[in-house]
Design an enzyme around this catalytic site. Structure first.
Site, short mmCIF file in Angstrom:
data_model
loop_
_atom_site.label_atom_id
_atom_site.label_comp_id
_atom_site.label_asym_id
_atom_site.label_seq_id
_atom_site.Cartn_x
_atom_site.Cartn_y
_atom_site.Cartn_z
N ARG A 41 16.93 -10.69 12.49
CA ARG A 41 17.73 -11.70 11.79
C ARG A 41 18.28 -11.14 10.47
O ARG A 41 19.44 -11.36 10.14
CB ARG A 41 16.91 -12.97 11.52
CG ARG A 41 16.63 -13.76 12.77
CD ARG A 41 15.79 -14.98 12.50
NE ARG A 41 14.50 -14.57 11.94
CZ ARG A 41 13.83 -15.23 11.01
NH1 ARG A 41 14.28 -16.35 10.51
NH2 ARG A 41 12.67 -14.78 10.58
N ASN A 59 15.39 -17.87 14.68
CA ASN A 59 14.48 -17.68 15.81
C ASN A 59 14.43 -18.96 16.63
O ASN A 59 14.32 -20.06 16.07
CB ASN A 59 13.07 -17.35 15.32
CG ASN A 59 12.94 -15.94 14.80
OD1 ASN A 59 13.73 -15.06 15.12
ND2 ASN A 59 11.92 -15.71 14.00
#
Length: 112
Positions: A41, A59
């Site tokens: 990320r 997520n």
């Protein structure tokens, strides 16, 4: 993260010769593989910011990462290439993606 449906034939009727590379679009992608807990990320946010994009990388409960990015067509295309490019943290197995109209809801790029 709730994703809009992928529409088949979304580019039908578009003149490829007149494609505006600066048109603002929204990329919605779900990245499959070993992509949680490996800095994926953060890497995505950093790459998106380099490209001048706004959006988020989050997520998902199923182990995937959801990516939403808005900006010029050429930049969202480059982000998608990077997600598929093999230089990401972890191991990307597959990226499901589509383009749609930008909403303008993001002020930066976050990792939720």
């Amino acid at each position: 993260m709730s994703l809009p449906p992928i529409h088949e034939g979304a580019s039908e009727g578009r003149d490829a010769e007149r494609l505006d590379l600066d048109e603002t679009l929204r990329l919605t992608a779900v990245v499959h593989g070993s992509v949680q807990g490996v800095g994926f990320r953060w890497w995505t946010a950093h790459r998106a910011e380099q490209l001048g994009l706004r959006g988020s990388a989050v997520n998902n409960a199923d182990g995937t990462v959801g990516v939403v990015a808005e900006g010029p067509r050429h930049a969202v295309r480059d982000l998608l290439k990077a997600l598929n490019g093999g230089g990401t943290p972890g191991a990307v197995m597959k990226v499901d993606s589509h383009y749609g109209p930008a909403t303008g809801e993001f002020s930066g790029f976050g990792t939720g």
